[in-house]
Motif scaffolding. Structure first.
Motif, short mmCIF file in Angstrom:
data_model
loop_
_atom_site.label_atom_id
_atom_site.label_comp_id
_atom_site.label_asym_id
_atom_site.label_seq_id
_atom_site.Cartn_x
_atom_site.Cartn_y
_atom_site.Cartn_z
N ARG A 120 54.48 2.12 -11.08
CA ARG A 120 55.47 1.21 -10.49
C ARG A 120 56.85 1.85 -10.52
O ARG A 120 57.23 2.47 -11.52
N HIS A 121 57.61 1.65 -9.43
CA HIS A 121 58.90 2.31 -9.30
C HIS A 121 59.93 1.35 -8.73
O HIS A 121 59.61 0.46 -7.94
N LEU A 122 61.19 1.58 -9.14
CA LEU A 122 62.30 0.79 -8.62
C LEU A 122 63.10 1.57 -7.60
O LEU A 122 63.49 1.03 -6.56
N ARG A 143 57.38 3.22 -0.64
CA ARG A 143 57.95 1.87 -0.65
C ARG A 143 57.58 1.12 0.63
O ARG A 143 57.21 -0.06 0.59
N SER A 186 54.00 -0.01 0.34
CA SER A 186 53.87 -1.13 -0.59
C SER A 186 54.38 -2.42 0.03
O SER A 186 53.74 -3.48 -0.06
N SER A 242 59.17 -7.32 -2.93
CA SER A 242 59.58 -7.06 -4.31
C SER A 242 60.48 -5.83 -4.37
O SER A 242 60.29 -4.89 -3.58
N ILE A 291 60.33 -3.80 -6.69
CA ILE A 291 59.44 -2.81 -7.29
C ILE A 291 58.37 -2.43 -6.27
O ILE A 291 57.79 -3.29 -5.62
#
Length: 292
Positions: free
Chosen positions: A140-142, A153, A156, A168, A170
């Motif tokens: 999981r990444h921000l 991203r 996702s 999200s 994340i």
């Protein structure tokens, strides 16, 4: 299960002519350079993954089919067989990956390989699929600080959208190994997201492109992924010498190695390629059924 591999030979004059005609900018060699290692990937699949039924090689045109390929056993898929005509020719792996589920006679369970992913030690089918679910590590990444992570991203976000989930901050990123995919899930995701996928499809890579993980993410959010890392070593040619890579090929400690290309002078490329091919020839000396 089946295996799908996307491949490009950047030295093919016909392919390069199309690139120059439709792109109009210098070729990024590291993205399209052929290291001569595809046959060793196939030998690895045959000897280390005997449970794989069919292997499909996805290429842009007939001129991209390796001259050593046995096309009775290595199933050739041309871009025009699966990608809408108005998107062709395409030089963007993300766009190509959106249409892999259209390959005729593809098994419900299939693995999608980039051509720099090599099975070095014996694998089991349960390394990739168990009880109708795929197996792959999930992180999981921000923050997304480069194009690749922007594409992760986008994948996702679009997978969440397909399932009616809220957006999200994340995003998830599957492990960089052969991706376990379910044909039925890919078809369902594409059906829901077709307008979005076609709107973001492009001839060259952009940050807006969702990458292959769109379909893995859709499976994950649908409860069809077991989040477990598969044994793998990521090798960057930026920091590994040809000799060190060759030694790892001959003495591997993981089931897979991903050997990632980087920009380098031609002299270094030729030296590294020679060392890597010699090591693969020792590791996999016998022709596979995919070679004539």
């Amino acid at each position: 299960m089946d295996a799908v591999i996307t491949y490009v030979d950047g030295q093919d004059p016909s392919w390069r002519a199309d690139y120059e005609k439709y792109v109009g900018k210098p070729l990024l060699e590291k993205r399209f350079r052929d290291w001569g290692t595809l046959k060793y990937l196939l030998r690895g699949i045959e000897t280390r993954m005997p449970f794989v039924r069919n292997v499909f090689l996805v290429v842009s045109s007939e001129s991209q089919i390796p001259n050593w390929a046995d096309t009775e056993n290595l199933h050739i898929v041309l871009h025009r067989d699966i990608i809408p005509e108005d998107l062709l020719p395409v030089f963007n792996s993300c766009t190509i990956e959106m249409f892999l589920h259209r390959i005729p006679n593809l098994a419900e369970e299939f693995l999608y390989f980039n051509d720099d992913m090599f099975p070095l030690l014996s694998c089991e089918s349960t390394d990739f699929f168990r009880d109708g679910r795929g197996v792959i590590g999930i992180s999981r990444h921000l923050l997304s600080r480069n194009m690749y992570k922007d594409q992760c991203r986008a994948a996702s976000d679009m997978a969440r959208k397909a399932l009616g989930m809220r957006k999200s901050p994340i995003f998830i990123r599957p492990q960089h190994i052969p991706s376990p995919m379910l044909l039925s899930s890919s078809k369902m995701a594409f059906k829901v997201l077709e307008k979005d996928i076609l709107a973001t499809a492009s001839r060259l890579r952009t940050s807006e492109n969702p990458n292959q993980y769109l379909y893995v993410d859709y499976m994950y959010f649908s409860g069809k992924i077991i989040p477990e890392r598969v044994s793998n070593k990521h090798i960057s040619q930026k920091v590994w010498s040809g000799e060190k890579i060759a030694d790892y090929i001959l003495n591997p400690k993981s089931k897979f190695a991903c050997i990632n290309d980087v920009e380098m002078p031609d002299e270094k490329y030729l030296t590294m390629r020679d060392a890597i091919i010699k090591a693969f020839e020792k590791r996999f000396p016998n022709k596979s059924r995919f070679e004539s």
